[in-house]
Design an enzyme around this catalytic site. Structure first.
Site, PDB file in Angstrom:
ATOM      1  N   SER A 154     -28.602   2.519 -25.183  1.00  0.00           N
ATOM      2  CA  SER A 154     -29.292   1.487 -24.411  1.00  0.00           C
ATOM      3  C   SER A 154     -30.677   1.238 -24.977  1.00  0.00           C
ATOM      4  CB  SER A 154     -29.430   1.929 -22.947  1.00  0.00           C
ATOM      5  OG  SER A 154     -30.255   1.036 -22.214  1.00  0.00           O
ATOM      6  N   TYR A 164     -31.622   7.442 -16.634  1.00  0.00           N
ATOM      7  CA  TYR A 164     -30.575   6.793 -17.420  1.00  0.00           C
ATOM      8  C   TYR A 164     -30.980   6.739 -18.895  1.00  0.00           C
ATOM      9  CZ  TYR A 164     -27.666   2.998 -19.260  1.00  0.00           C
ATOM     10  OH  TYR A 164     -26.808   2.235 -20.020  1.00  0.00           O
TER      11      TYR A 164
END
Length: 261
Positions: A154, A164
């Protein structure tokens, strides 16, 4: 060897895409459809068995080859069942796309206050799950003389500013480690780092009015948001003969959010 556009074709290859049958408009679905369109036989894998079947049926309806596999990526027995389903249906495994992860479910957890069991759950799904899937397919790739593993990281890991993001930075570490260990066996391991994507999960986590979108509007070089389909070209490069000399890398597909030399 002279380059040919046919080097992007995946005819005769078998691909597993995890997290491909969840929310309807998803990156996993786009990956599965893109791989099938390039000629691969696709195992659409997801914890949501009905969702996986819907995507597999969509591929078959357009003339592609696909099966659905319900899988819990943190359960080694379940992962082994997914790999067996691939080999039983299509004869082996050439490509693994580790796309399944916790993201929208996490909200804005604070690392300073997160409970240990929640931290462990995130790392288990987002990192250990990818490791288990890789370990599951590597023996099959060795039998076929090589393969491709693509991990979904990501833009939010560069730098990590959330739990995350931390998990995705750890997954990048797994990517480079496996790349070094498996390269001489013809198994390339790379990562794709999407930016802010208009998937259902992406819009749920960062709606248009969110402060994060306003931040991106001031910093991203091109468009703030991309569509799931705009990631497929990079995936096909990393899965195909066209990208055979690429390993241990992360491709940022984000409109210029993360700018790296």
């Amino acid at each position: 060897m002279t380059f040919s556009i046919d080097q992007f074709r995946l005819d005769g290859k078998v691909a597993i895409v995890t997290g491909a049958g969840g929310r309807g408009n998803s990156i996993g679905r786009a990956y599965a459809l893109g791989l099938a369109g390039a000629g691969a036989s696709v195992v659409v894998a997801d914890l949501n068995g009905e969702g996986a079947k819907a995507v597999a049926d969509e591929i078959v309806a357009t003339g592609g080859k696909a099966i659905a596999a319900q899988v819990d990526i943190v359960d080694p027995a379940s992962v082994a069942g997914m790999v067996k389903a691939a080999t039983d249906a299509f004869g082996g495994v050439d490509i693994l796309v580790n796309n399944a992860a916790l993201m929208a479910e996490l909200g804005q957890l604070s690392a300073a206050d997160v409970a240990l069991d929640e931290w462990n759950r995130i790392m288990t799904v987002n990192v250990t799950g990818a490791l288990l899937c890789a370990q599951g397919v590597i023996p099959e790739m060795r039998k076929r003389g090589g393969g491709r593993i693509i991990n979904q990281v990501s833009g939010g890991a560069f730098p990590a500013i959330s739990i995350y993001g931390i998990s995705k930075l750890a997954l990048l570490g797994l990517t480079t480690t496996l790349a070094r260990q498996l390269g001489r066996e013809g198994i390339a391991v790379n990562a794709i780092a999407p930016g802010n994507v208009t998937s259902d999960a992406g819009k749920l986590l960062t709606p248009d009015e969110s402060p994060f979108i306003k931040f991106l509007e001031m910093n991203v070089a091109m468009r703030v948001r991309g569509m799931p389909d705009e990631l497929v070209g990079s995936l096909l490069l990393l899965c195909s003969q066209a990208g055979a000399w690429i390993t241990g890398q992360v491709l940022h597909v984000d409109g210029g959010w993360v700018l790296r030399p």
